[in-house]
Design a protein around this motif. Structure first.
Motif, short mmCIF file in Angstrom:
data_model
loop_
_atom_site.label_atom_id
_atom_site.label_comp_id
_atom_site.label_asym_id
_atom_site.label_seq_id
_atom_site.Cartn_x
_atom_site.Cartn_y
_atom_site.Cartn_z
N CYS A 1 10.52 -47.29 -27.79
CA CYS A 1 10.44 -48.64 -28.32
C CYS A 1 11.81 -48.99 -28.91
CB CYS A 1 9.37 -48.70 -29.39
SG CYS A 1 9.13 -50.34 -30.02
N ALA A 2 12.32 -50.14 -28.54
CA ALA A 2 13.62 -50.56 -29.05
C ALA A 2 13.69 -52.08 -29.09
CB ALA A 2 14.74 -50.02 -28.16
N GLN A 3 14.40 -52.60 -30.07
CA GLN A 3 14.62 -54.04 -30.13
C GLN A 3 15.84 -54.39 -29.30
OE1 GLN A 3 14.91 -55.18 -34.24
NE2 GLN A 3 12.70 -55.16 -34.51
N ILE A 4 15.68 -55.40 -28.43
CA ILE A 4 16.80 -55.88 -27.63
C ILE A 4 16.85 -57.39 -27.71
CG2 ILE A 4 16.81 -53.91 -26.04
CD1 ILE A 4 15.32 -55.66 -24.00
N ASP A 5 17.99 -57.95 -27.39
CA ASP A 5 18.19 -59.38 -27.39
C ASP A 5 17.21 -60.06 -26.43
OD1 ASP A 5 20.18 -61.69 -28.05
OD2 ASP A 5 19.96 -61.71 -25.84
N ILE A 6 16.73 -61.24 -26.78
CA ILE A 6 15.74 -61.93 -25.95
C ILE A 6 16.28 -62.25 -24.56
CG2 ILE A 6 16.30 -64.26 -26.79
CD1 ILE A 6 12.79 -62.93 -25.93
N ALA A 7 17.56 -62.55 -24.45
CA ALA A 7 18.15 -62.84 -23.14
C ALA A 7 18.09 -61.60 -22.24
CB ALA A 7 19.58 -63.34 -23.29
N LEU A 8 18.39 -60.44 -22.81
CA LEU A 8 18.31 -59.19 -22.04
C LEU A 8 16.86 -58.88 -21.69
CD1 LEU A 8 19.59 -56.70 -20.79
CD2 LEU A 8 19.55 -55.62 -23.04
N HIS A 9 15.96 -59.09 -22.63
CA HIS A 9 14.54 -58.88 -22.37
C HIS A 9 14.06 -59.74 -21.20
CE1 HIS A 9 10.21 -59.69 -22.88
NE2 HIS A 9 10.16 -58.42 -23.25
N GLU A 14 12.29 -60.40 -15.62
CA GLU A 14 12.42 -61.07 -14.33
C GLU A 14 12.67 -60.08 -13.20
OE1 GLU A 14 15.43 -64.09 -14.62
OE2 GLU A 14 14.35 -65.17 -16.18
N GLU A 15 13.55 -59.12 -13.44
CA GLU A 15 13.89 -58.16 -12.39
C GLU A 15 12.73 -57.22 -12.09
OE1 GLU A 15 16.36 -56.41 -9.45
OE2 GLU A 15 16.27 -58.36 -10.42
N LYS A 16 12.07 -56.71 -13.13
CA LYS A 16 10.94 -55.80 -12.88
C LYS A 16 9.80 -56.52 -12.19
CE LYS A 16 7.98 -56.04 -16.89
NZ LYS A 16 6.80 -56.57 -16.21
N ASP A 17 9.59 -57.80 -12.53
CA ASP A 17 8.56 -58.58 -11.85
C ASP A 17 8.94 -58.83 -10.39
OD1 ASP A 17 7.11 -58.64 -14.18
OD2 ASP A 17 7.62 -60.71 -14.69
N ARG A 18 10.20 -59.11 -10.15
CA ARG A 18 10.67 -59.34 -8.78
C ARG A 18 10.44 -58.09 -7.92
NH1 ARG A 18 14.76 -58.34 -5.51
NH2 ARG A 18 15.94 -57.14 -7.00
N LEU A 19 10.65 -56.94 -8.52
CA LEU A 19 10.47 -55.67 -7.81
C LEU A 19 9.02 -55.19 -7.82
CD1 LEU A 19 13.63 -53.83 -9.18
CD2 LEU A 19 13.31 -54.77 -6.88
N GLU A 20 8.16 -55.95 -8.49
CA GLU A 20 6.74 -55.62 -8.61
C GLU A 20 6.55 -54.21 -9.17
OE1 GLU A 20 4.97 -56.41 -4.79
OE2 GLU A 20 5.10 -58.58 -5.09
N MET A 21 7.25 -53.94 -10.27
CA MET A 21 7.17 -52.65 -10.95
C MET A 21 6.59 -52.86 -12.34
SD MET A 21 10.93 -51.11 -10.14
CE MET A 21 10.81 -49.46 -9.51
N THR A 22 6.01 -51.80 -12.88
CA THR A 22 5.62 -51.84 -14.29
C THR A 22 6.88 -51.67 -15.13
OG1 THR A 22 5.32 -49.45 -14.49
CG2 THR A 22 3.40 -50.75 -13.76
N THR A 23 6.78 -51.98 -16.41
CA THR A 23 7.93 -51.79 -17.29
C THR A 23 8.34 -50.32 -17.30
OG1 THR A 23 7.24 -53.66 -18.66
CG2 THR A 23 8.79 -52.11 -19.65
N SER A 24 7.37 -49.43 -17.35
CA SER A 24 7.66 -48.00 -17.36
C SER A 24 8.40 -47.57 -16.10
CB SER A 24 6.35 -47.22 -17.50
OG SER A 24 6.61 -45.84 -17.51
N TYR A 26 10.22 -49.45 -14.09
CA TYR A 26 11.53 -50.08 -14.04
C TYR A 26 12.52 -49.39 -14.98
CZ TYR A 26 15.15 -53.64 -14.00
OH TYR A 26 16.36 -54.29 -13.88
N ILE A 27 12.10 -49.12 -16.21
CA ILE A 27 12.99 -48.46 -17.17
C ILE A 27 13.30 -47.04 -16.70
CG2 ILE A 27 13.20 -47.62 -19.55
CD1 ILE A 27 13.45 -50.71 -19.20
N THR A 28 12.32 -46.34 -16.14
CA THR A 28 12.56 -45.00 -15.61
C THR A 28 13.61 -45.05 -14.51
OG1 THR A 28 10.34 -44.26 -16.16
CG2 THR A 28 11.50 -43.02 -14.44
N GLN A 29 13.48 -46.02 -13.60
CA GLN A 29 14.45 -46.17 -12.51
C GLN A 29 15.85 -46.45 -13.06
OE1 GLN A 29 13.50 -48.79 -9.16
NE2 GLN A 29 15.57 -49.58 -9.30
N LEU A 30 15.94 -47.35 -14.02
CA LEU A 30 17.25 -47.67 -14.62
C LEU A 30 17.90 -46.44 -15.25
CD1 LEU A 30 16.65 -51.09 -16.42
CD2 LEU A 30 18.02 -50.67 -14.39
N LEU A 31 17.11 -45.69 -16.01
CA LEU A 31 17.66 -44.51 -16.67
C LEU A 31 18.07 -43.44 -15.67
CD1 LEU A 31 15.21 -44.29 -19.70
CD2 LEU A 31 17.63 -44.95 -19.75
#
Length: 67
Positions: A1-9, A14-24, A26-31
């Motif tokens: 859990c982390a606080q991030i700027d609303i623009a980044l959020h 938008e990107e995770k929805d475009r890729l039809e991924m869950t947040t988990s 998408y973040i796993t892929q990014l990391l």
């Protein structure tokens, strides 16, 4: 859990929805991509071998044939 700027959020959402991924997913892929790039001196492993990844939905029948 982390606080991030609303623009980044919004960008992440938008990107995770475009890729039809869950947040988990998408973040796993990014990391994973970040650490792979870091371990390879800043170069993407996909860029090294010319591979590209595409995500799209196909019928179960076609999936089973490819599998």
């Amino acid at each position: 859990c982390a606080q991030i700027d609303i623009a980044l959020h919004n960008r992440v959402t938008e990107e995770k929805d475009r890729l039809e991924m869950t947040t988990s997913q998408y973040i796993t892929q990014l990391l994973m991509e970040y650490y792979e790039k870091k371990e390879n001196g800043g170069k993407s492993t996909m860029a090294n071998n010319g591979s590209r990844t595409m995500a799209f939905q196909i019928s179960e029948e076609l999936f089973q044939r490819i599998k």
